[in-house]
Design a protein around this motif. Structure first.
Motif, PDB file in Angstrom:
ATOM      1  N   LEU A  33       0.820  -1.200   0.000  1.00 45.13           N
ATOM      2  CA  LEU A  33       0.000   0.000   0.000  1.00 45.13           C
ATOM      3  C   LEU A  33       0.855   1.252   0.000  1.00 45.13           C
ATOM      4  N   VAL A  34       1.860   1.318   0.887  1.00 40.60           N
ATOM      5  CA  VAL A  34       2.676   2.537   0.945  1.00 40.60           C
ATOM      6  C   VAL A  34       3.494   2.709  -0.333  1.00 40.60           C
ATOM      7  N   LYS A  35       3.912   1.604  -0.948  1.00 40.01           N
ATOM      8  CA  LYS A  35       4.626   1.700  -2.218  1.00 40.01           C
ATOM      9  C   LYS A  35       3.729   2.253  -3.315  1.00 40.01           C
ATOM     10  N   SER A  36       2.446   1.945  -3.231  1.00 38.24           N
ATOM     11  CA  SER A  36       1.510   2.441  -4.239  1.00 38.24           C
ATOM     12  C   SER A  36       1.197   3.917  -4.058  1.00 38.24           C
ATOM     13  N   MET A  37       1.530   4.464  -2.881  1.00 35.19           N
ATOM     14  CA  MET A  37       1.204   5.851  -2.593  1.00 35.19           C
ATOM     15  C   MET A  37       2.399   6.797  -2.664  1.00 35.19           C
ATOM     16  N   ALA A  38       3.622   6.247  -2.746  1.00 35.22           N
ATOM     17  CA  ALA A  38       4.814   7.097  -2.841  1.00 35.22           C
ATOM     18  C   ALA A  38       5.939   6.325  -3.519  1.00 35.22           C
ATOM     19  N   ASN A  39       6.606   6.976  -4.462  1.00 35.16           N
ATOM     20  CA  ASN A  39       7.784   6.377  -5.083  1.00 35.16           C
ATOM     21  C   ASN A  39       9.008   6.457  -4.174  1.00 35.16           C
ATOM     22  N   ASN A  40       9.053   7.451  -3.329  1.00 34.24           N
ATOM     23  CA  ASN A  40      10.206   7.723  -2.476  1.00 34.24           C
ATOM     24  C   ASN A  40      10.297   6.689  -1.353  1.00 34.24           C
ATOM     25  N   GLU A  41      11.232   5.766  -1.467  1.00 32.65           N
ATOM     26  CA  GLU A  41      11.347   4.677  -0.496  1.00 32.65           C
ATOM     27  C   GLU A  41      11.708   5.171   0.899  1.00 32.65           C
ATOM     28  N   ALA A  42      12.361   6.322   0.987  1.00 30.89           N
ATOM     29  CA  ALA A  42      12.737   6.863   2.288  1.00 30.89           C
ATOM     30  C   ALA A  42      11.517   7.227   3.129  1.00 30.89           C
ATOM     31  N   TRP A  43      10.376   7.403   2.480  1.00 29.71           N
ATOM     32  CA  TRP A  43       9.144   7.734   3.191  1.00 29.71           C
ATOM     33  C   TRP A  43       8.366   6.513   3.645  1.00 29.71           C
ATOM     34  N   HIS A  44       8.648   5.353   3.103  1.00 30.09           N
ATOM     35  CA  HIS A  44       7.801   4.195   3.345  1.00 30.09           C
ATOM     36  C   HIS A  44       7.736   3.794   4.810  1.00 30.09           C
ATOM     37  N   GLU A  45       8.878   3.833   5.497  1.00 26.91           N
ATOM     38  CA  GLU A  45       8.899   3.411   6.904  1.00 26.91           C
ATOM     39  C   GLU A  45       8.021   4.314   7.764  1.00 26.91           C
ATOM     40  N   GLN A  46       8.130   5.642   7.564  1.00 30.16           N
ATOM     41  CA  GLN A  46       7.318   6.565   8.353  1.00 30.16           C
ATOM     42  C   GLN A  46       5.833   6.411   8.023  1.00 30.16           C
ATOM     43  N   MET A  47       5.524   6.209   6.747  1.00 36.34           N
ATOM     44  CA  MET A  47       4.130   6.007   6.358  1.00 36.34           C
ATOM     45  C   MET A  47       3.552   4.765   7.036  1.00 36.34           C
ATOM     46  N   LEU A  48       4.351   3.696   7.083  1.00 31.85           N
ATOM     47  CA  LEU A  48       3.909   2.474   7.754  1.00 31.85           C
ATOM     48  C   LEU A  48       3.693   2.711   9.242  1.00 31.85           C
ATOM     49  N   LYS A  49       4.626   3.428   9.887  1.00 33.20           N
ATOM     50  CA  LYS A  49       4.484   3.715  11.315  1.00 33.20           C
ATOM     51  C   LYS A  49       3.215   4.506  11.592  1.00 33.20           C
ATOM     52  N   ASP A  50       2.977   5.529  10.772  1.00 32.75           N
ATOM     53  CA  ASP A  50       1.767   6.326  10.957  1.00 32.75           C
ATOM     54  C   ASP A  50       0.517   5.471  10.802  1.00 32.75           C
ATOM     55  N   MET A  51       0.533   4.607   9.789  1.00 28.10           N
ATOM     56  CA  MET A  51      -0.617   3.747   9.529  1.00 28.10           C
ATOM     57  C   MET A  51      -0.842   2.767  10.673  1.00 28.10           C
TER      58      MET A  51
END
Length: 290
Positions: free
Chosen positions: A176-194
């Protein structure tokens, strides 16, 4: 907007929250305050800007924006109740509608803090709230910036689902987070927030967003509105131009003299992750004109 990206958001409510909340250690705040509807961090001095994140996101999504603007503007960054480690609002406070509860709470925040000439900036659900506020005649609000939000998400998804079999078969947070942002550096924070969001709040917010339709109200807008859209997120399932037309159709009722559009070339839903410099440039240009 990409059907799989948006539909899978409804599955957030199935994710079991973690015990550790997601907070950025890099944010420099002048003040912070807790309210029933949201937590607020205030940074900078100048014309006030209220920053509203989307479903299951924290105020951390605005970190670059705050860094760039806080020398000239006063940024009020919200983290909504129930999202990204912020405790859910009491049911008796929320009432029948979470989105309307948030909209009214933002207006009350503006009133209590005696803010004038406020610019509302929102991403996703926050963008929809920003558009909704723009349809109402609040003299304290001078302009609105909508980052990839829609006035009638359910109507768009309904029409797309009718012509597509590309529906998600299961929910995978990492996909899901990969589908919402190309920038891999953001994926971890997006997952934590989710994962630190309250699933009941996230599910309720998404359900209400799917039912909301304020397209007719857009004709009542009497202040400048900038929409920063991300048509490229639909690739390879839909072309850039056809997805761009979805935004234009959804926002058609905004009076032409108040409507401003900007289209990211490569960004997915989190434009601030994929094209941060470009996005902030669009915001700065709009603020200079308004």
């Amino acid at each position: 907007m990409k059907l799989t990206t948006l539909l899978t958001l409804c599955c957030i409510c199935l994710v079991k929250p973690l015990l550790v909340s997601a907070q950025s250690s890099n944010s420099i705040t002048q003040s912070s305050q807790e309210y029933p509807a949201f937590n607020v961090s205030v940074v900078g001095i100048g014309k006030p800007i209220i920053l509203i994140p989307g479903i299951s996101s924290s105020a951390d999504v605005w970190e670059d924006t705050i860094d760039r603007l806080s020398d000239r503007y006063q940024l009020h960054a919200l983290s909504l109740a129930g999202f990204a480690g912020v405790k859910p609002a009491a049911p008796q406070s929320v009432g029948a509608n979470y989105l309307e509860f948030q909209k009214n709470a933002i207006l009350e925040y503006i009133r209590v803090n005696q803010l004038e000439e406020v610019v509302i900036v929102g991403h996703s659900l926050g963008g929809t709230l920003a558009l909704w506020l723009a349809t109402e005649q609040h003299p304290q609000i001078s302009a609105v910036i909508n980052i990839d939000g829609l006035p009638a998400l359910g109507a768009l998804l309904g029409s797309q689902q009718a012509s597509s079999s590309d529906a998600p078969r299961s929910f995978d947070p990492k996909s899901l987070v990969k589908s919402m942002a190309n920038n891999e550096a953001w994926h971890e924070q997006m997952l934590k927030d989710m994962m630190t969001s309250d699933p009941m709040t996230s599910g309720r917010a998404f359900g209400e967003l799917m039912q909301l339709d304020i397209r007719d109200k857009l004709s009542q807008i009497e202040r400048p509105v900038l929409t920063i859209a991300a048509p490229a997120q639909a690739a390879p399932y839909a072309s850039f131009e056809s997805t761009k037309n979805n935004y234009l159709t959804q926002l058609a009722n905004i009076p032409q003299k108040f409507k401003h559009m900007a289209y990211a070339k490569t960004a997915k839903h989190f434009v601030m992750a994929d094209e941060p410099e470009w996005m902030i440039e669009q915001i700065e240009l709009f603020l200079k004109m308004n």
